[in-house]
Design an enzyme around this catalytic site. Structure first.
Site, mmCIF file in Angstrom:
data_model
loop_
_atom_site.group_PDB
_atom_site.id
_atom_site.type_symbol
_atom_site.label_atom_id
_atom_site.label_comp_id
_atom_site.label_asym_id
_atom_site.label_seq_id
_atom_site.Cartn_x
_atom_site.Cartn_y
_atom_site.Cartn_z
ATOM 1 N N LYS A 99 10.570 2.308 3.197
ATOM 2 C CA LYS A 99 9.264 2.218 3.850
ATOM 3 C C LYS A 99 8.692 0.807 3.714
ATOM 4 C CE LYS A 99 5.603 4.205 2.031
ATOM 5 N NZ LYS A 99 4.693 5.259 1.545
ATOM 6 N N ASP A 118 5.095 7.121 6.474
ATOM 7 C CA ASP A 118 4.226 7.399 5.333
ATOM 8 C C ASP A 118 3.676 8.817 5.504
ATOM 9 O OD1 ASP A 118 2.263 7.301 7.240
ATOM 10 O OD2 ASP A 118 0.926 6.006 6.076
#
Ligand code: SF4
Length: 207
Positions: A99, A118
Site C-alpha cells: 500500500k 486502504d
C-alpha cells in the site's frame, strides 16, 4: 499528506499506519526540519526521533521512530539515499508494504504498479460490487482488472474521498450520494464491507 519530496512522502506514509493523516502532518514538519533527507535520518538515534513523534501517541511513537530510522538506513545502504521507483524495490525496504509503495509510486512518481487499497477502498469496492473479496490483495487484483492503469491512482483517491465524505463505514449517506442509482448496496450498505472489530494489538505496525 504534506510532503516536499518522495523521501518525505515515503516517511509520512509509513508514519500514517494506525493513525491519522492530520496527526502525521503535525509531526512531520518538525521531523523533516531536523532530518531533511535519508542520510540525516539514517544517522539519527531512534530515541531522538521518537521525541519528535510523541504526538502520534503513547506506545506508538517509539516503534514508529525505529521504523523510519530503519527505513532511512535501508534507503542509504541500498539506494544511495534515494527513493527507488519500482514496487519490487520499495517493498524490500523495512516497514514498507504494498500500500505504501503504491502511494509513493502513484503520488510522487505518477507511475503506480497497483491500486492503493486502504480501509475506504476496501469497503467501497465491496459496496459497489467491484469485488466479492474482503482481502486487500484480492481486492487490488479485482480493481486492476476492472480499471485501466491510467486510472489506478485517481481511483483510490476518489474512493478514499467518497468514503470519508459520504460512504461512511457506519451510516453511509446513501440519500445524498450521487451514485445511489447505480450502487447495488444503496440504502442497505451499513453492514457491507465493514471490518470486524480489532483484536487487542500485539505491537508492531504494518504500512
Ligand atoms: S449509495 Fe450508499 S453504499 Fe453506495 S456508494 Fe453511495 S453512500 Fe456508498
Amino acid at each position: 499528506m504534506d510532503h516536499k519530496s518522495s523521501f518525505e512522502l515515503l516517511v509520512a506514509t509509513v508514519l500514517s499506519a494506525q493513525t491519522t493523516d492530520v496527526l502525521v502532518n503535525k509531526v512531520t514538519p518538525h521531523l523533516f526540519a531536523a532530518y531533511p533527507d535519508a542520510r540525516a535520518l539514517a544517522g539519527a538515534e531512534p530515541a531522538e526521533v521518537g521525541a519528535l513523534l510523541r504526538r502520534l501517541g503513547m506506545g506508538m511513537f517509539n516503534q514508529k521512530a525505529r521504523n523510519v530510522v530503519g527505513l532511512a538506513r535501508g534507503l542509504v545502504e541500498r539506494h544511495g539515499g534515494e527513493v527507488p521507483r519500482t514496487l519490487a524495490e520499495l517493498v524490500e525496504l523495512p516497514g514498507v508494504g504494498r500500500k505504501t509503495a503504491n502511494v509513493v509510486l502513484g503520488v510522487a512518481f505518477g507511475a503506480p504498479e497497483g491500486v492503493v487499497v486502504d480501509t475506504h477502498v476496501q469497503r467501497l469496492s465491496q459496496r459497489l460490487g467491484w469485488t466479492k473479496s474482503d482481502k486487500p490483495e484480492q481486492i487490488e487484483r479485482d480493481l486492476m482488472a476492472l480499471f485501466p492503469k491510467r486510472d489506478w491512482d485517481m481511483l483510490s483517491h476518489t474512493l478514499i474521498f467518497h468514503g470519508r465524505r459520504i460512504c461512511f463505514a457506519r451510516k453511509p449517506a446513501c440519500g445524498g450520494c450521487g451514485i445511489n442509482d447505480a450502487c447495488p448496496s444503496a440504502f442497505h450498505a451499513e453492514n457491507v464491507g465493514r471490518k470486524a472489530p480489532r483484536s487487542p494489538r500485539r505491537g508492531g505496525t504494518q504500512a
